[in-house]
Design an enzyme around this catalytic site. Structure first.
Site, mmCIF file in Angstrom:
data_model
loop_
_atom_site.group_PDB
_atom_site.id
_atom_site.type_symbol
_atom_site.label_atom_id
_atom_site.label_comp_id
_atom_site.label_asym_id
_atom_site.label_seq_id
_atom_site.Cartn_x
_atom_site.Cartn_y
_atom_site.Cartn_z
ATOM 1 N N GLU A 38 22.904 -17.778 -7.729
ATOM 2 C CA GLU A 38 21.603 -18.502 -7.931
ATOM 3 C C GLU A 38 21.009 -17.611 -8.907
ATOM 4 O O GLU A 38 20.162 -18.304 -9.744
ATOM 5 C CB GLU A 38 21.002 -17.859 -6.478
ATOM 6 C CG GLU A 38 21.678 -19.115 -5.435
ATOM 7 C CD GLU A 38 20.823 -19.034 -4.117
ATOM 8 O OE1 GLU A 38 20.956 -17.769 -3.617
ATOM 9 O OE2 GLU A 38 20.497 -19.935 -3.565
ATOM 10 N N GLU A 81 27.057 -19.362 1.653
ATOM 11 C CA GLU A 81 26.216 -18.965 2.870
ATOM 12 C C GLU A 81 26.358 -19.764 4.072
ATOM 13 O O GLU A 81 26.172 -19.318 5.051
ATOM 14 C CB GLU A 81 24.685 -19.508 2.091
ATOM 15 C CG GLU A 81 24.028 -18.381 1.180
ATOM 16 C CD GLU A 81 24.571 -18.725 -0.313
ATOM 17 O OE1 GLU A 81 25.594 -19.439 -0.592
ATOM 18 O OE2 GLU A 81 23.897 -18.234 -1.078
#
Ligand code: 3HC
Ligand code: NAI
Length: 692
Positions: A105, A125
């Protein structure tokens, strides 16, 4: 500081330095922002490169921080990414080895990305029961397109960087020195304006509704009790349907919701539990280990064959020793058939098949195994037979060889005493089928050498098992606990339940298989033999007699087409059995018990809290080193539902005071003595604490 700042000509280099994987904890985030501030305030700096020291660009947000206030302390990852993305000087990510989760990210917030071949790129995740919470679900679809991004986000699986080299994710694949390439790239784009931002890319996917609905249906069917995979789709949908900032906000809401769920807590517990299990406080990581280049297995029965396959699968040649040619041939044929089945299913190439089969040899002679680096004994579960075998091993095995026993209940210290080298003896308790089950209980004897333990832990990793260390006691961690669970299952039958109700209740809770279906699969005669031994050795322990009555009827399980259930030949489907149910009801009457309706809730509580209570004793006695080790045993060896995190975490989530109060209620019923809370459990509950 956990990031270093250096200036190289007109390029500032910020190097994340937070071993082992440059997790983006609070200190690292602060250091990145500091570095950016310095770079922006220095007129000599024209561009910035962000990279990672050591063996990762970044493994993502620091998972250890999740439950602490640091997780949301400024600068949050959002803030860091904003600072980077809004920088008026170009920022280039120099990516290598591992770029995952928050790490990816962060890279997506940079204006450009240069990557080494072979880097593992992922948004994993979902495997922790959450979703990317710092823009991953909004930015990745903008560079990879909807389908590829959704696949990565919903599966969490890593993709090698070279496979993504032609996408908008990367601006350059650097074959040579990464830093050289990244700095050259930064110099090249130093004056480029306007700076490209991933957030500005438009996602063009006609009929996204149809595709997302199809994905939702597929994922919902596969996700089981886990909420995160479907929420990943919701978040990705927002990348298409909402303005970027609204999508980001929506992603954040979903992330915050998911991080609180028991499912996510359980997955994070298992992530750390798996890694913690391989650490033994008095056996530091630099403890010398012995080399394992060859192995031997004694006994080619149910377990021996599977154990040998583990070695072959890891490329370690293995010789299996049997007493008789017939037993050896049978064992080797079973192994071959197992590999053939895998080959037929397309899960093994012909080359690997040949290689693995070629690594397994059989022998009837101890002389042929003397040079093996490790020998694992898997003969009958009788101390007399173990004695014979270990005395022989002591004579024939080379000095320094590890002598392991796969015993499931016997005293490893006693087995060690049959040899002149107890320091080389250890328990390696595999679970059936040994080539499939992830768990390996590593039983540390009183005299087991530290190097032998360290080698066994390393071997567990090599053969892709979760190694959990147990002290010596009857049944070690797993089987000692399961005995209490089985006892409760038997008492429930006497009091009013039938096998099908018990199995269904615990399977609905999430167990892979209830106790009676499991008994039929493993063979009810095995438990019968153990109980007969216990009736003599430990006459104080009470068991329901139903299981003995069942065995007296010759109903050993699937192998006799009759157990707690009826079976049709060649079919594993269980059918409730009238004769068994009649036997159970009659047994209650013989004991003078008025059968009652038992709720599914009571069934689950009695089975699971019986595990927890015995687990607490095991923990207090030091048989297990930590509560998470017990949970790992149950998650990887006994089909305990992963989303509940294991018997110890489950009790923590229920609340130990609630667990104790429930046990006190059971203590007023039949066999109440089983419900005396373990001292550790009672103490933690009274102090308002938990196991983990
Ligand atoms: N945070 C904190 N610690 C981490 C970590 C992380 N993200 N990832 C790994 N670690 C720790 C492990 O706990 C272990 O610690 P230990 O040595 O004290 O036991 C150590 O790093 C090494 O881990 P492995 O044994 O797994 O080492 P490998 O080299 O085999 O694998 C890895 C490295 C591929 C990075 C693997 O550890 C992994 O998959 N980590 C999880 C990555 C992940 O899930 N990232 C997403 C985090 S959540 C997030 O980013 C949220 C964001 O979207 C807001
Ligand atoms: P098994 O009966 O299927 O196989 C035992 C094999 O050992 C037989 O092939 C037998 O011929 C051979 N054998 C017996 N004495 C021998 C000797 N002196 N020398 C060489 N070979 C000899 O038994 P199984 O189920 O494989 O169990 C083996 C061990 O593994 C036992 O200690 C058992 O408690 C343990 N174990 C069993 C599990 C299971 O689910 N079956 C699970 C975990 C451990």
């Amino acid at each position: 500081m956990t990031a270093e700042y250096k200036v190289n000509g007109s390029v500032a280099v910020i190097t994340l330095n937070n071993p082992p994987v440059n997790g983006l904890g609070h200190a690292t985030r602060s250091a990145i922002v500091d570095g950016m501030r310095k770079a922006l305030n220095d007129d000599a700096v024209k561009a910035v490169v962000i990279t990672g020291a050591g063996k990762a660009f970044s493994g993502g947000a620091d998972i250890k921080e999740f439950n602490s206030p640091k997780a949301s302390a400024e600068p949050t990852l959002h803030t860091v990414i904003n600072v980077v993305e809004n920088s008026e000087k170009p920022v280039v990510a120099a990516i290598h080895t591992v770029c995952m989760g928050g790490g990816l990210e962060l890279a997506l917030g940079c204006h450009y990305r240069v990557v080494s071949p072979g880097a593992q790129i992922a948004l994993p995740e979902v495997k922790l029961g959450i979703l990317p919470g710092a823009g991953g679900t909004q930015r990745l679809p903008r560079v990879l397109g909807l389908e590829m991004a959704l696949n990565m986000i919903v599966s969490g699986n890593p993709v090698p960087s070279e496979k993504l080299a032609k996408t908008k994710l990367f601006d350059q694949l650097a074959d040579g020195d990464l830093m050289e390439a990244a700095i050259a790239f930064a110099n090249k784009v130093a004056d480029a304006r306007p700076l490209p931002k991933v957030r500005d890319i438009k996602i063009d996917y006609p009929n996204h509704e149809g595709f997302l609905q199809f994905s939702r249906n597929t994922v919902r069917a596969m996700a089981g009790p886990f909420p995160a995979p479907v929420k990943c789709i919701d978040a990705v949908e927002a990348a298409v349907t909402k303005r970027f900032d609204d999508g980001l906000r929506y992603e954040r809401e979903l992330f915050t919701e998911l991080v609180q769920t028991p499912e996510s807590k359980a997955l994070r517990h298992a992530f750390f539990g798996e890694r913690a299990a391989s650490k033994v406080p008095d056996v530091p990581e630099d403890t010398p280990t012995r080399e394992i280049k060859s192995a031997a297995v004694i006994g080619a029965g149910t377990m021996g064959g599977g154990i040998a396959m583990n070695f072959a699968n890891a490329g370690i040649p293995v010789t299996i020793l049997e007493m008789k040619q017939e037993a050896l041939d049978k064992g080797l044929a079973t192994i071959r058939k197992n590999y053939e089945n895998t080959l037929k299913k397309g899960k093994l190439t012909q080359e690997k098949f040949d290689q693995r089969v070629g690594l397994i040899k059989g022998t009837l002679s101890y002389e042929e195994i003397g040079q093996a680096d490790i020998v694992v004994e898997a003969v009958f579960e009788e101390m007399g037979v173990k004695e014979q075998v270990f005395k022989k091993l002591d004579q024939v095995m080379k000095q320094g060889a590890i002598l392991a026993s796969n015993t499931s209940t016997l005293d490893v210290d006693k087995i060690a005493s049959f040899t002149s080298r107890p320091q080389d003896v250890i328990g390696l308790h595999f679970f059936s089928p040994a080539n499939v089950m992830k768990l390996l209980e590593i039983v540390r004897g009183e005299k087991t050498g530290k190097d032998v333990l360290a080698t066994s832990l390393k071997l567990a990793k090599k053969i892709k098992k979760t190694g959990v260390v147990s002290g010596v006691c009857d049944g070690f961690i797993g089987n000692r606990m399961i005995e209490q669970y089985s006892r409760q299952a038997g008492f429930l039958l006497e009091e009013g339940a039938l096998p099908e109700q018990v199995d269904k209740a615990i399977e609905k809770f999430g167990f892979a298989m209830g106790p009676f279906r499991m008994g039929d699969l493993a063979g009810n005669d095995i438990g019968w033999a153990i109980r007969k031994r216990r009736y003599i050795e430990k006459p104080d322990i009470t068991y329901s007699k139903t299981a003995d009555l069942l065995c007296e009827m010759g109903r050993y399980g699937q192998k006799t087409s009759a157990g707690w259930y009826d079976y049709k030949p060649g079919d594993r489907k269980p059918y409730p059995s009238q004769v068994v149910n009649d036997m159970i009801v009659k047994h209650s009457a013989d004991l003078g018990i008025q059968r009652r309706k038992i709720s599914d809730e009571e069934i689950v509580q009695r089975l699971v809290f019986a595990l927890t209570n015995e687990g607490a004793k095991i923990l207090e006695e030091g048989i297990a080193m930590r509560a998470s080790d017990i949970d790992m045993v149950y998650l990887t060896g006994y089909g305990f539902p992963l989303f509940r995190g294991g018997p110890m975490l489950y009790a923590d989530i229920v609340g130990l005071q609630n667990v104790v109060m429930t046990m006190e209620r059971f203590a007023r019923g039949r066999h109440g003595e089983a419900w005396k809370p373990a001292p550790l459990l009672a103490r933690l509950a009274a102090e308002g604490k938990s196991f983990n």
